[in-house]
Design an enzyme around this catalytic site. Structure first.
Site, PDB file in Angstrom:
ATOM      1  N   ARG A 184      -2.253   1.261  55.910  1.00  0.00           N
ATOM      2  CA  ARG A 184      -1.408   0.633  56.720  1.00  0.00           C
ATOM      3  C   ARG A 184      -0.335   1.535  57.034  1.00  0.00           C
ATOM      4  O   ARG A 184       0.245   1.757  58.106  1.00  0.00           O
ATOM      5  CB  ARG A 184      -0.994  -0.893  56.546  1.00  0.00           C
ATOM      6  CG  ARG A 184      -1.870  -1.958  57.061  1.00  0.00           C
ATOM      7  CD  ARG A 184      -1.769  -2.781  56.008  1.00  0.00           C
ATOM      8  NE  ARG A 184      -2.267  -2.476  54.413  1.00  0.00           N
ATOM      9  CZ  ARG A 184      -3.698  -2.457  54.201  1.00  0.00           C
ATOM     10  NH1 ARG A 184      -4.374  -3.061  55.277  1.00  0.00           N
ATOM     11  NH2 ARG A 184      -4.104  -1.907  53.273  1.00  0.00           N
ATOM     12  N   THR A 185       0.520   1.826  55.881  1.00  0.00           N
ATOM     13  CA  THR A 185       1.807   2.340  56.063  1.00  0.00           C
ATOM     14  C   THR A 185       1.779   3.755  56.583  1.00  0.00           C
ATOM     15  O   THR A 185       2.686   4.006  57.705  1.00  0.00           O
ATOM     16  CB  THR A 185       2.665   2.333  54.748  1.00  0.00           C
ATOM     17  OG1 THR A 185       2.355   0.946  54.036  1.00  0.00           O
ATOM     18  CG2 THR A 185       4.025   2.628  54.734  1.00  0.00           C
TER      19      THR A 185
ATOM     20  N   LYS B 288       0.065  21.967  42.206  1.00  0.00           N
ATOM     21  CA  LYS B 288       0.462  23.229  41.689  1.00  0.00           C
ATOM     22  C   LYS B 288       1.498  23.285  40.894  1.00  0.00           C
ATOM     23  O   LYS B 288       1.973  24.138  40.226  1.00  0.00           O
ATOM     24  CB  LYS B 288       0.624  24.434  42.732  1.00  0.00           C
ATOM     25  CG  LYS B 288      -0.697  24.704  43.470  1.00  0.00           C
ATOM     26  CD  LYS B 288      -0.390  25.769  44.573  1.00  0.00           C
ATOM     27  CE  LYS B 288      -1.238  25.834  45.697  1.00  0.00           C
ATOM     28  NZ  LYS B 288      -0.524  26.346  46.979  1.00  0.00           N
TER      29      LYS B 288
ATOM     30  N   ARG C 161       5.760   8.432  50.421  1.00  0.00           N
ATOM     31  CA  ARG C 161       5.175   7.081  49.382  1.00  0.00           C
ATOM     32  C   ARG C 161       5.056   8.169  48.160  1.00  0.00           C
ATOM     33  O   ARG C 161       4.552   9.173  48.173  1.00  0.00           O
ATOM     34  CB  ARG C 161       4.023   6.652  49.769  1.00  0.00           C
ATOM     35  CG  ARG C 161       3.560   5.724  48.655  1.00  0.00           C
ATOM     36  CD  ARG C 161       2.297   4.725  49.304  1.00  0.00           C
ATOM     37  NE  ARG C 161       2.737   3.754  50.278  1.00  0.00           N
ATOM     38  CZ  ARG C 161       2.067   2.748  50.499  1.00  0.00           C
ATOM     39  NH1 ARG C 161       0.854   2.570  49.985  1.00  0.00           N
ATOM     40  NH2 ARG C 161       2.803   1.592  51.165  1.00  0.00           N
TER      41      ARG C 161
ATOM     42  N   HIS D 143       9.691  -1.327  49.007  1.00  0.00           N
ATOM     43  CA  HIS D 143       9.014  -0.970  50.136  1.00  0.00           C
ATOM     44  C   HIS D 143       9.537  -1.502  51.447  1.00  0.00           C
ATOM     45  O   HIS D 143       9.037  -2.501  51.963  1.00  0.00           O
ATOM     46  CB  HIS D 143       7.421  -1.454  50.055  1.00  0.00           C
ATOM     47  CG  HIS D 143       6.460  -1.095  50.762  1.00  0.00           C
ATOM     48  ND1 HIS D 143       6.778  -0.315  51.986  1.00  0.00           N
ATOM     49  CD2 HIS D 143       5.051  -1.217  50.940  1.00  0.00           C
ATOM     50  CE1 HIS D 143       5.564   0.099  52.496  1.00  0.00           C
ATOM     51  NE2 HIS D 143       4.704  -0.351  51.949  1.00  0.00           N
TER      52      HIS D 143
HETATM   53  N1   CP Z   1       1.061  -3.256  52.807  1.00  0.00           N
HETATM   54  C1   CP Z   1       0.778  -1.502  52.598  1.00  0.00           C
HETATM   55  O1   CP Z   1       1.711  -0.967  52.213  1.00  0.00           O
HETATM   56  O2   CP Z   1      -0.218  -1.218  52.562  1.00  0.00           O
HETATM   57  P1   CP Z   1      -0.717   0.122  52.183  1.00  0.00           P
HETATM   58  O3   CP Z   1      -0.861   0.347  50.983  1.00  0.00           O
HETATM   59  O4   CP Z   1      -2.179   0.124  52.810  1.00  0.00           O
HETATM   60  O5   CP Z   1      -0.015   1.050  53.190  1.00  0.00           O
END
Ligand code: CP
Length: 303
Positions: free
Chosen positions: A51-52, A80, A101, A129
């Site tokens: 999603r993100t 590396k 991320r 998040h």
């Molecule tokens: N909600 C969420 O962070 O989903 P993903 O891990 O798929 O990005």
């Protein structure tokens, strides 16, 4: 130049502004098709995502911009031994904004200290998040019409669930919000967050029983047990099905109680719940794209 590493990096007024922009994008998407023409977003994902990453990328495409990046650090020079600092300094030479991320808590903060462009934390370990929280807030706003005077239930892995931590921080800023924290003993909200809530005088209760508290909830936020944060697989297997939401368990819930989940879902919401009009988790996914569009516009200073 401004980065968003924690949801509280945005004021309540700024979040109101992002919600207004997102609602305008939903109503008039054609007005935004060229807003980020010739701008580039880099998505640097050192940890898996559906999603993100894809919603950031869809958001930039819908704003007329371009996207570069990687979805697997093994395919980048991190494999590396290149540091996060060097990686973002390099990517700053190619992109106008970076969504990142990383499995390590605080990595996006290190990145923001060295990058020449805005960094957006797209999830750091079990910590925060913030852009999931923007999706959650737009969903709550569109379903309830306000943030004040709500009893919000969080259920599942409240220890490692970074989306829970960020949403508690966000909702704590509204009037008369109460939290009901439902988890196994081992997966309670971290003690630093309990201390923060005590200090701020926020009303909360901790329990292991979802059934006992269901009737009082205005919102239910379900979460997955975060397998990737466990050191011991046996513990994960023991805890993973602690809570499974079913139509039967929802019988005692309020008729207008939105059910949220950041997804991915494993087993904690039965698919039979998906047809319940209170199930909002797929709406939440769409809302995430609109809020990320609004955030990109804001950080790039696009009117
Ligand atoms: N909600 C969420 O962070 O989903 P993903 O891990 O798929 O990005």
């Amino acid at each position: 130049m401004r980065s968003i590493l924690d949801i509280t990096d945005l004021s309540v007024e700024e979040i109101d502004g992002l919600i207004a922009t997102a609602n305008d994008i939903i109503a008039h998407p054609e007005n935004y098709w060229d807003k980020c023409k010739h701008k580039k977003l880099a998505t640097l994902f050192f940890e898996p995502s559906t999603r993100t990453r894809l919603s950031f990328e869809a958001a930039m495409h819908e704003l007329g911009g371009d996207v570069i990046g990687f979805s697997d650090a093994q395919n980048s020079s991190a494999s590396k031994g290149e540091s996060v600092s060097d990686t973002v300094r390099v990517v700053s030479c190619y992109a106008d904004i970076i969504a990142m991320r990383h499995p390590k808590e605080g990595a996006p903060r290190i990145a923001a200290m060295r990058a020449d462009v805005p960094i957006i934390n797209a999830g750091d370990g079990g910590h925060n998040h913030p852009t999931q929280t923007l999706a959650d807030l737009l969903t709550i706003y569109r379903e309830k019409g306000h943030f004040d005077n709500l009893t919000v239930g969080f259920c599942g892995d409240l220890k490692f669930g970074r989306t829970v931590h960020s949403l508690i921080h966000a909702m704590s800023r509204y009037k008369n919000v109460r939290f009901v924290l439902v988890s196994p003993e081992e997966l309670r909200v971290p003690s630093y967050m309990i201390q923060e809530m005590d200090k701020a005088g926020i009303e909360y209760e901790e329990t292991t029983s979802l059934e006992d508290v269901m009737p009082k909830l205005d919102i239910l936020y379900m979460t997955r047990v975060q397998k990737e944060r466990f050191f011991n697989e046996a513990d994960y297997i023991r805890l993973k099905d602690s809570y499974v939401l079913t139509p039967e368990k929802l019988k005692s819930a309020k008729p207008d109680m939105p059910i949220l989940h950041p997804l991915p879902r494993v087993n904690e919401i039965s698919v039979a719940v998906d047809d319940d009009p209170r199930a909002c988790y797929f709406k939440q996914v769409k809302n995430g794209k609109y809020m990320r569009m609004a955030l990109i516009l804001k950080l790039l200073g696009v009117e």
